[in-house]
Design a protein around this motif. Sequence first.
Motif, PDB file in Angstrom:
ATOM      1  N   SER A  91     -89.140 -18.372 103.824  1.00 56.42           N
ATOM      2  CA  SER A  91     -88.367 -18.748 104.783  1.00 56.42           C
ATOM      3  C   SER A  91     -89.075 -19.819 105.477  1.00 56.42           C
ATOM      4  O   SER A  91     -88.691 -20.860 105.929  1.00 56.42           O
ATOM      5  CB  SER A  91     -87.732 -17.684 105.728  1.00 56.42           C
ATOM      6  OG  SER A  91     -87.481 -18.121 107.035  1.00 56.42           O
ATOM      7  N   ASP A 198     -81.860 -18.354 109.703  1.00 58.55           N
ATOM      8  CA  ASP A 198     -82.961 -17.698 109.409  1.00 58.55           C
ATOM      9  C   ASP A 198     -82.542 -16.307 109.152  1.00 58.55           C
ATOM     10  O   ASP A 198     -82.568 -15.509 110.281  1.00 58.55           O
ATOM     11  CB  ASP A 198     -84.099 -17.983 110.396  1.00 58.55           C
ATOM     12  CG  ASP A 198     -85.689 -17.498 109.579  1.00 58.55           C
ATOM     13  OD1 ASP A 198     -85.527 -16.807 108.528  1.00 58.55           O
ATOM     14  OD2 ASP A 198     -86.578 -17.643 110.060  1.00 58.55           O
ATOM     15  N   TYR A 201     -83.760 -10.762 107.763  1.00 59.53           N
ATOM     16  CA  TYR A 201     -83.709  -9.380 107.872  1.00 59.53           C
ATOM     17  C   TYR A 201     -82.183  -8.722 107.250  1.00 59.53           C
ATOM     18  O   TYR A 201     -81.993  -7.427 107.713  1.00 59.53           O
ATOM     19  CB  TYR A 201     -83.839  -8.893 109.377  1.00 59.53           C
ATOM     20  CG  TYR A 201     -85.185  -9.313 109.625  1.00 59.53           C
ATOM     21  CD1 TYR A 201     -86.289  -8.553 109.404  1.00 59.53           C
ATOM     22  CD2 TYR A 201     -85.367 -10.393 110.409  1.00 59.53           C
ATOM     23  CE1 TYR A 201     -87.470  -8.749 109.684  1.00 59.53           C
ATOM     24  CE2 TYR A 201     -86.780 -10.835 110.830  1.00 59.53           C
ATOM     25  CZ  TYR A 201     -87.998 -10.020 110.472  1.00 59.53           C
ATOM     26  OH  TYR A 201     -89.198 -10.372 110.875  1.00 59.53           O
ATOM     27  N   SER A 227     -85.190 -14.453 102.052  1.00 61.68           N
ATOM     28  CA  SER A 227     -86.332 -14.104 101.583  1.00 61.68           C
ATOM     29  C   SER A 227     -86.680 -12.955 100.827  1.00 61.68           C
ATOM     30  O   SER A 227     -86.155 -11.920 101.254  1.00 61.68           O
ATOM     31  CB  SER A 227     -87.566 -14.300 102.814  1.00 61.68           C
ATOM     32  OG  SER A 227     -88.657 -13.879 102.566  1.00 61.68           O
ATOM     33  N   SER A 229     -89.810 -11.332 101.259  1.00 59.48           N
ATOM     34  CA  SER A 229     -90.953 -11.001 101.874  1.00 59.48           C
ATOM     35  C   SER A 229     -90.610  -9.625 102.480  1.00 59.48           C
ATOM     36  O   SER A 229     -91.378  -8.672 102.466  1.00 59.48           O
ATOM     37  CB  SER A 229     -91.258 -11.973 103.335  1.00 59.48           C
ATOM     38  OG  SER A 229     -91.962 -13.028 102.695  1.00 59.48           O
ATOM     39  N   LYS A 230     -89.510  -9.244 103.234  1.00 57.73           N
ATOM     40  CA  LYS A 230     -89.227  -8.097 103.780  1.00 57.73           C
ATOM     41  C   LYS A 230     -88.578  -7.244 102.700  1.00 57.73           C
ATOM     42  O   LYS A 230     -88.490  -5.904 102.828  1.00 57.73           O
ATOM     43  CB  LYS A 230     -88.113  -8.320 105.027  1.00 57.73           C
ATOM     44  CG  LYS A 230     -88.410  -9.281 105.866  1.00 57.73           C
ATOM     45  CD  LYS A 230     -89.692  -9.136 106.688  1.00 57.73           C
ATOM     46  CE  LYS A 230     -89.963 -10.601 107.461  1.00 57.73           C
ATOM     47  NZ  LYS A 230     -91.067 -10.656 107.956  1.00 57.73           N
TER      48      LYS A 230
HETATM   49  C1  LIG Z   1     -87.317 -14.508 111.771  1.00 54.17           C
HETATM   50  C2  LIG Z   1     -88.397 -14.737 110.648  1.00 54.17           C
HETATM   51  N1  LIG Z   1     -88.348 -15.766 109.778  1.00 54.17           N
HETATM   52  C3  LIG Z   1     -89.377 -15.937 108.947  1.00 54.17           C
HETATM   53  C4  LIG Z   1     -90.178 -15.256 108.460  1.00 54.17           C
HETATM   54  C5  LIG Z   1     -91.329 -15.573 107.558  1.00 54.17           C
HETATM   55  O1  LIG Z   1     -90.572 -15.071 106.439  1.00 54.17           O
HETATM   56  P1  LIG Z   1     -91.205 -15.550 104.900  1.00 54.17           P
HETATM   57  O2  LIG Z   1     -92.181 -14.696 104.703  1.00 54.17           O
HETATM   58  O3  LIG Z   1     -90.048 -15.695 103.853  1.00 54.17           O
HETATM   59  O4  LIG Z   1     -91.674 -17.063 105.093  1.00 54.17           O
HETATM   60  C6  LIG Z   1     -90.392 -13.860 109.367  1.00 54.17           C
HETATM   61  C7  LIG Z   1     -91.391 -12.982 109.141  1.00 54.17           C
HETATM   62  O5  LIG Z   1     -91.968 -12.265 110.037  1.00 54.17           O
HETATM   63  C8  LIG Z   1     -89.500 -13.974 110.333  1.00 54.17           C
HETATM   64  O6  LIG Z   1     -89.479 -12.688 111.362  1.00 54.17           O
END
Ligand SMILES: Cc1ncc(COP(=O)(O)O)c(C=O)c1O
Length: 387
Positions: A91, A198, A201, A227, A229-230
């Motif tokens: 993201s 964004d 979550y 993403s 990532s989570k």
């Molecule tokens: C709202 C939000 N957007 C983006 C990110 C980062 O995402 P990415 O790891 O996909 O770049 C985070 C990470 O904590 C987040 O909380």
Amino acid sequence: MSEQYDPLASVQAAGPPGTISFVYGLPDPDTFPVQELCDCLGEVLRRRASLALQYGPEQGYGPLIDYLRAWIGREENLHLERPQMMVTGGSAPTLDLICTLLTRAGDRVLVEAPTYHESLKLLRDHRLVPCQVPTDAHGVIPDALSERLEQLWSGGECARMLYLIPSFQNPSGVTLTLERRREIVALARQHRLLIVEDDVYRELAEPGVVPASLYALGSELTLRLGSFSKLLAPGLRLGWLIGPPTLVRRIYDCGVRNMSGGWNPLIANAIAAYCQKGLLEPHLSQIRGVYQDRRRAMLEALEAYMPPGTEWTRPNGGFFVWLSLPGAMGSAATVARARKKSVLVLPGDPFFAESPTGQYFRLAFSYVEPDQIHNGIRILGEVLAAG
Ligand SMILES: Cc1ncc(COP(=O)(O)O)c(C=O)c1O
């Protein structure tokens, strides 16, 4: 590097030995599917190294796009075609690229108050001017958005973009209601605003818990960031973008992508293999349970230990709770007093684009075991009660 202040962040995230830290919204490393990723990476390197280690197509690895559009389409009852999607490096770098390509220095960007402090930093890196819009327990307030837009117009300015985190927001944990999502899309249409959604979550909850995305309600004007990532692990640096085909093409057919190809082809290939084996959905069921237990522990502990006058959000997913202190009690002094008792919390001021009040904390529960959540919140309650 989001959420992290130094290279030893994974050590720091837990805090020095003996501390309980609610500072970092990091996924729990025990949930990382290490063995499965090893297997998928090995398989990709054995079977298609010449593809996976080569420059990839700008839009990203096609089979991964196809998996994602079928999966998201099924979960959310959306029809997605390939031109509406691309694979990204997550993201944050996608937001960065959107700012590079679709904004100019000095542009106003509307954001929630509060919003993710690292996003504010990124917007300011592009010399953009974040303008905040008040929120409540149901998310950003449409009437306040309308007022802010009118205010900008009457001052001869206009906003280019609306950046929202509509599901289990960082830092508040709040989810924007369906009714408000509709009102916000209508306002964006009226004011010709680009929405950047964004939504990193969203998939941490069962399908159906989060209302239809802003993209689903306004697909012609929304860029939605997703993403892994989570969901899997942030070190993979992989995500996706959904949007109107012309904008998606603008984003992948740009200099940096033409010059370097698609984002992270090796990892995209490995994640495609992981998804095609049917591993993603059982993994999500498992991590949803982990974070649900932590969220419950946090909400129960707050109920049990917070002194009168303290208020907090009650999210039904995500990684965060947002706490507000009664009247004169400042968060900076409380942070310092809690630290002396070995409990680390993050003050809320950096999450405001304008006029912070010194009254809030973000509490991240994703990285803390339930029994430690109880201990930490009990201690925080004692610190607050001692005033
Ligand atoms: C709202 C939000 N957007 C983006 C990110 C980062 O995402 P990415 O790891 O996909 O770049 C985070 C990470 O904590 C987040 O909380």
